[in-house]
Design a protein around this motif. Sequence first.
Motif, PDB file in Angstrom:
ATOM      1  N   MET A  37      16.942  20.043  -4.395  1.00 37.87           N
ATOM      2  CA  MET A  37      18.000  20.623  -3.317  1.00 37.87           C
ATOM      3  C   MET A  37      17.211  21.328  -2.176  1.00 37.87           C
ATOM      4  N   ILE A  38      16.647  20.728  -1.290  1.00 39.34           N
ATOM      5  CA  ILE A  38      15.765  21.145  -0.170  1.00 39.34           C
ATOM      6  C   ILE A  38      16.517  21.063   1.125  1.00 39.34           C
ATOM      7  N   HIS A  39      16.636  22.123   1.820  1.00 37.42           N
ATOM      8  CA  HIS A  39      17.407  22.215   3.070  1.00 37.42           C
ATOM      9  C   HIS A  39      16.380  21.446   4.150  1.00 37.42           C
ATOM     10  N   GLN A  40      16.615  21.028   5.257  1.00 39.27           N
ATOM     11  CA  GLN A  40      15.765  20.563   6.218  1.00 39.27           C
ATOM     12  C   GLN A  40      14.938  21.617   6.976  1.00 39.27           C
ATOM     13  N   LYS A  41      15.353  22.894   6.932  1.00 38.63           N
ATOM     14  CA  LYS A  41      14.599  23.921   7.523  1.00 38.63           C
ATOM     15  C   LYS A  41      13.946  24.604   6.557  1.00 38.63           C
ATOM     16  N   THR A  42      13.768  24.071   5.388  1.00 38.41           N
ATOM     17  CA  THR A  42      12.917  25.021   4.325  1.00 38.41           C
ATOM     18  C   THR A  42      11.425  24.951   4.760  1.00 38.41           C
ATOM     19  N   ASN A  43      10.832  26.022   4.425  1.00 41.21           N
ATOM     20  CA  ASN A  43       9.494  25.916   4.966  1.00 41.21           C
ATOM     21  C   ASN A  43       8.544  25.337   3.867  1.00 41.21           C
ATOM     22  N   THR A  44       7.349  25.049   4.422  1.00 42.55           N
ATOM     23  CA  THR A  44       6.267  24.156   3.748  1.00 42.55           C
ATOM     24  C   THR A  44       6.026  24.845   2.366  1.00 42.55           C
ATOM     25  N   ILE A  45       5.976  26.142   2.326  1.00 41.51           N
ATOM     26  CA  ILE A  45       5.443  26.864   1.097  1.00 41.51           C
ATOM     27  C   ILE A  45       6.277  26.629   0.073  1.00 41.51           C
ATOM     28  N   VAL A  46       7.651  26.811   0.330  1.00 43.40           N
ATOM     29  CA  VAL A  46       8.709  26.774  -0.552  1.00 43.40           C
ATOM     30  C   VAL A  46       8.809  25.288  -1.187  1.00 43.40           C
ATOM     31  N   ILE A  47       8.732  24.130  -0.276  1.00 41.10           N
ATOM     32  CA  ILE A  47       8.686  22.932  -0.667  1.00 41.10           C
ATOM     33  C   ILE A  47       7.606  22.770  -1.604  1.00 41.10           C
ATOM     34  N   GLU A  48       6.433  23.144  -1.073  1.00 43.25           N
ATOM     35  CA  GLU A  48       5.166  22.957  -2.064  1.00 43.25           C
ATOM     36  C   GLU A  48       5.391  23.555  -3.499  1.00 43.25           C
TER      37      GLU A  48
ATOM     38  N   LEU B  64      28.400  19.037  -3.147  1.00 43.46           N
ATOM     39  CA  LEU B  64      28.208  19.732  -4.550  1.00 43.46           C
ATOM     40  C   LEU B  64      28.404  18.802  -5.880  1.00 43.46           C
ATOM     41  N   VAL B  65      29.442  18.145  -5.709  1.00 43.64           N
ATOM     42  CA  VAL B  65      30.047  17.249  -6.900  1.00 43.64           C
ATOM     43  C   VAL B  65      29.228  16.054  -7.012  1.00 43.64           C
ATOM     44  N   ASN B  66      28.689  15.373  -5.903  1.00 40.03           N
ATOM     45  CA  ASN B  66      27.805  14.418  -6.107  1.00 40.03           C
ATOM     46  C   ASN B  66      26.346  14.475  -5.784  1.00 40.03           C
ATOM     47  N   PHE B  67      26.342  15.788  -5.864  1.00 41.10           N
ATOM     48  CA  PHE B  67      24.505  16.460  -5.847  1.00 41.10           C
ATOM     49  C   PHE B  67      24.012  15.920  -4.462  1.00 41.10           C
ATOM     50  N   LYS B  68      24.645  16.065  -3.444  1.00 44.70           N
ATOM     51  CA  LYS B  68      24.057  15.477  -2.077  1.00 44.70           C
ATOM     52  C   LYS B  68      23.780  16.613  -1.275  1.00 44.70           C
ATOM     53  N   LYS B  69      24.316  17.746  -1.790  1.00 45.51           N
ATOM     54  CA  LYS B  69      24.023  19.133  -0.916  1.00 45.51           C
ATOM     55  C   LYS B  69      22.547  19.667  -1.185  1.00 45.51           C
ATOM     56  N   LYS B  70      22.003  19.797  -0.023  1.00 43.39           N
ATOM     57  CA  LYS B  70      20.564  20.079  -0.096  1.00 43.39           C
ATOM     58  C   LYS B  70      20.288  21.755  -0.203  1.00 43.39           C
ATOM     59  N   SER B  71      21.327  22.405  -0.120  1.00 36.79           N
ATOM     60  CA  SER B  71      21.100  23.801  -0.401  1.00 36.79           C
ATOM     61  C   SER B  71      22.434  24.440  -0.730  1.00 36.79           C
ATOM     62  N   LEU B  72      22.395  25.587  -1.616  1.00 32.52           N
ATOM     63  CA  LEU B  72      23.648  26.242  -1.772  1.00 32.52           C
ATOM     64  C   LEU B  72      23.359  27.604  -1.283  1.00 32.52           C
ATOM     65  N   THR B  73      24.528  28.203  -1.005  1.00 30.00           N
ATOM     66  CA  THR B  73      24.562  29.785  -0.597  1.00 30.00           C
ATOM     67  C   THR B  73      25.134  30.207  -1.862  1.00 30.00           C
ATOM     68  N   VAL B  74      24.759  31.665  -1.832  1.00 25.08           N
ATOM     69  CA  VAL B  74      25.510  32.511  -2.660  1.00 25.08           C
ATOM     70  C   VAL B  74      26.927  32.707  -2.669  1.00 25.08           C
ATOM     71  N   ALA B  75      27.368  32.693  -1.169  1.00 26.40           N
ATOM     72  CA  ALA B  75      28.658  32.748  -0.848  1.00 26.40           C
ATOM     73  C   ALA B  75      29.591  31.477  -1.413  1.00 26.40           C
ATOM     74  N   HIS B  76      29.165  30.314  -1.359  1.00 19.89           N
ATOM     75  CA  HIS B  76      29.521  29.144  -2.107  1.00 19.89           C
ATOM     76  C   HIS B  76      29.924  29.222  -3.451  1.00 19.89           C
ATOM     77  N   LEU B  77      28.706  29.528  -4.028  1.00 19.97           N
ATOM     78  CA  LEU B  77      28.691  29.710  -5.384  1.00 19.97           C
ATOM     79  C   LEU B  77      29.792  30.470  -5.971  1.00 19.97           C
ATOM     80  N   VAL B  78      29.496  31.878  -5.463  1.00 16.73           N
ATOM     81  CA  VAL B  78      30.581  32.871  -5.857  1.00 16.73           C
ATOM     82  C   VAL B  78      31.923  32.676  -5.642  1.00 16.73           C
ATOM     83  N   SER B  79      32.109  31.913  -4.488  1.00 14.74           N
ATOM     84  CA  SER B  79      33.738  31.603  -4.035  1.00 14.74           C
ATOM     85  C   SER B  79      34.285  30.578  -5.057  1.00 14.74           C
ATOM     86  N   ILE B  80      33.189  29.630  -5.695  1.00 13.28           N
ATOM     87  CA  ILE B  80      33.750  28.581  -6.330  1.00 13.28           C
ATOM     88  C   ILE B  80      33.944  29.391  -7.919  1.00 13.28           C
TER      89      ILE B  80
END
Length: 126
Positions: free
Chosen positions: A1-12, A53-69
């Motif tokens: 799950m990699i967001h478009q703006k994720t930095n290079t170090i995180v991706i690596e 989220l259900v179809n695992f197409k979301k590239k990133s999750l926020t804590v707010a999303h997870l906690v609200s669910i």
Amino acid sequence: MIHQKTNTIVIETLDRFPHKIHIKLGEILRERGLTQGDLHRLTGLRVATINELVNFKKKSLTVAHLVSIMIALRITDIRDLIEIEFDEEVQAYFNEENERMKNGFTPDLTKTAETNVKRIAAGVKN
């Protein structure tokens, strides 16, 4: 799950340590006889976000999303909603590293931190 703006170090880092992510939201909704629309009404999250989220197409999750669910579905353990599993080789490596840990760092983590500080100072592309 990699967001478009994720930095290079995180991706690596994610690429270096193979893992599998399993989001159980679809299964939970089915088991409880709920629809994505029901979850939308309970959480206020966009239906598109829930669907991703259900179809695992979301590239990133926020804590707010997870906690609200979790609140809406009355889930108290995040492992009931999401699992992250590392390959056996990664698990073995982490176990070895943990045995060599001093002051929160292993020799590999020290080297990684030093390298990343240099890269960040040099302006690694985010």
